[in-house]
Design a protein around this motif. Structure first.
Motif, mmCIF file in Angstrom:
data_model
loop_
_atom_site.group_PDB
_atom_site.id
_atom_site.type_symbol
_atom_site.label_atom_id
_atom_site.label_comp_id
_atom_site.label_asym_id
_atom_site.label_seq_id
_atom_site.Cartn_x
_atom_site.Cartn_y
_atom_site.Cartn_z
ATOM 1 N N HIS A 10 -15.624 54.882 72.054
ATOM 2 C CA HIS A 10 -15.717 54.011 73.220
ATOM 3 C C HIS A 10 -15.685 54.853 74.490
ATOM 4 N N VAL A 11 -16.462 54.443 75.486
ATOM 5 C CA VAL A 11 -16.392 55.096 76.791
ATOM 6 C C VAL A 11 -15.052 54.726 77.435
ATOM 7 N N VAL A 12 -14.254 55.708 77.758
ATOM 8 C CA VAL A 12 -12.931 55.471 78.337
ATOM 9 C C VAL A 12 -13.095 54.906 79.747
ATOM 10 N N HIS A 13 -12.557 53.713 79.980
ATOM 11 C CA HIS A 13 -12.652 53.112 81.311
ATOM 12 C C HIS A 13 -11.688 51.940 81.426
ATOM 13 N N GLY A 14 -11.440 51.527 82.658
ATOM 14 C CA GLY A 14 -10.631 50.352 82.941
ATOM 15 C C GLY A 14 -11.263 49.558 84.070
ATOM 16 N N HIS A 15 -10.725 48.365 84.313
ATOM 17 C CA HIS A 15 -11.317 47.480 85.315
ATOM 18 C C HIS A 15 -10.334 46.982 86.367
ATOM 19 N N LEU A 16 -9.049 47.190 86.169
ATOM 20 C CA LEU A 16 -8.063 46.543 87.032
ATOM 21 C C LEU A 16 -6.744 47.295 86.965
ATOM 22 N N LEU A 17 -5.767 46.816 87.716
ATOM 23 C CA LEU A 17 -4.422 47.376 87.673
ATOM 24 C C LEU A 17 -3.506 46.407 86.940
ATOM 25 N N VAL A 18 -2.788 46.920 85.969
ATOM 26 C CA VAL A 18 -1.884 46.101 85.168
ATOM 27 C C VAL A 18 -0.493 46.141 85.788
ATOM 28 N N ASP A 19 0.075 44.985 86.035
ATOM 29 C CA ASP A 19 1.405 44.909 86.639
ATOM 30 C C ASP A 19 2.466 45.431 85.677
ATOM 31 N N GLN A 20 3.575 45.873 86.250
ATOM 32 C CA GLN A 20 4.697 46.336 85.445
ATOM 33 C C GLN A 20 5.171 45.220 84.515
ATOM 34 N N GLY A 21 5.457 45.590 83.278
ATOM 35 C CA GLY A 21 5.919 44.609 82.296
ATOM 36 C C GLY A 21 4.803 43.942 81.528
ATOM 37 N N LYS A 22 3.549 44.362 81.792
ATOM 38 C CA LYS A 22 2.410 43.784 81.080
ATOM 39 C C LYS A 22 1.593 44.891 80.422
ATOM 40 N N VAL A 23 0.711 44.498 79.499
ATOM 41 C CA VAL A 23 -0.178 45.434 78.822
ATOM 42 C C VAL A 23 -1.484 44.705 78.542
ATOM 43 N N MET A 24 -2.587 45.462 78.454
ATOM 44 C CA MET A 24 -3.869 44.844 78.128
ATOM 45 C C MET A 24 -3.894 44.498 76.638
ATOM 46 N N HIS A 25 -3.983 43.195 76.374
ATOM 47 C CA HIS A 25 -3.889 42.691 74.999
ATOM 48 C C HIS A 25 -4.987 41.665 74.760
ATOM 49 N N GLY A 26 -5.739 41.832 73.671
ATOM 50 C CA GLY A 26 -6.854 40.939 73.380
ATOM 51 C C GLY A 26 -6.545 39.960 72.275
#
Length: 252
Positions: free
Chosen positions: A66-82
């Motif tokens: 996968h091409v390493v990339h992100g789209h936003l800033l994740v607030d403290q106490g959260k994680v990107m979860h699908g």
């Protein structure tokens, strides 16, 4: 097939369930990722060499890149979860409260090399980590060595595949509060693609040739932007997500 036996590397989210600290590190790592538009294209030479590594270890049903990339800033106490969607074939990945996750029932979906040279997950999905064989470990070590030797650790990541491996998938960004959604291309109205971000090994039916082919793309809406208009407000549920996708002409 390569069968070298390696000691387990104990990568959180791949060999073992993540801890809360692991998820907090994942969020910090995500916040440092570049946007995909700031990443160069992967050289065909590197794609061919990585394909050989995948095929030689016979892990094409389990791993991709996968091409390493992100789209936003994740607030403290959260994680990107699908999580899998119910109204469409797809997955909705968004900032999710760590405290509400069953950490024993999630796995790392996309991993990038950290500054200390270890794979670290920056996106997670449902279900526990997959079983890892010595051969799987040998593949992970071989991919890591290739990325390090060619200075590709900030460009190419390891992806754990799921049942959507053989589908053409389109990703649409939903904004800071809402993450991004990956949809089966057969369910959208969009035919144009602007960037390949995920690659899997397939064997073409016509020639029987094995290729490392893009199966995940960033796709513009009818407004010719990769981002779906959501007004910056959190989408509370899947129905509201469907309404936003429909308003931007992504789905009927």
């Amino acid at each position: 097939m390569a069968t070298a036996v390696l000691s387990p590397m104990a990568i959180p989210g791949l060999h073992t369930p993540p801890s809360r600290k692991d998820l907090e590190k994942a969020a910090l790592a995500y916040n440092l990722l570049p946007d995909d538009k700031d990443q160069p294209e992967i050289s065909p030479v590197h794609l061919e060499e990585i394909k050989k590594i995948i095929v030689s270890h016979d892990v094409q049903e389990k791993f991709g890149i996968h091409v390493v990339h992100g789209h936003l800033l994740v607030d403290q106490g959260k994680v990107m979860h699908g999580t899998a969607m119910t109204r469409l074939r797809g997955c909705w990945t968004r900032p999710t409260d760590i405290s509400g996750l069953d950490v024993g029932n999630i796995h790392g979906h996309i991993f990038a090399l950290s500054p200390n040279g270890q794979f670290q997950a920056y996106e997670y999905r449902q279900e526990g980590p997959p079983p890892m064989s010595p051969n799987d470990n040998a593949f992970v070590a071989a991919l890591k060595a290739y990325l390090q030797n060619h200075g590709l650790g900030s460009l190419i990541g390891l992806q754990v595949l799921n049942e959507d491996k053989d589908k053409q998938l389109q990703e649409f960004v939903l904004g800071d509060n809402n993450g991004a959604v990956m949809l089966d291309a057969e369910d959208t109205r969009i035919t144009e693609s602007c960037r390949v971000t995920g690659y899997v090994v397939i064997k073409t039916e016509e020639s029987g040739v094995t290729e490392l082919k893009g199966n995940e793309t960033h796709t513009p809406t009818i407004r010719q932007t990769h981002q779906v208009f959501t007004d910056g407000k959190p989408l509370p549920d899947e129905k509201s997500l469907m309404d936003a996708l429909r308003a931007d002409g992504v789905i009927d």
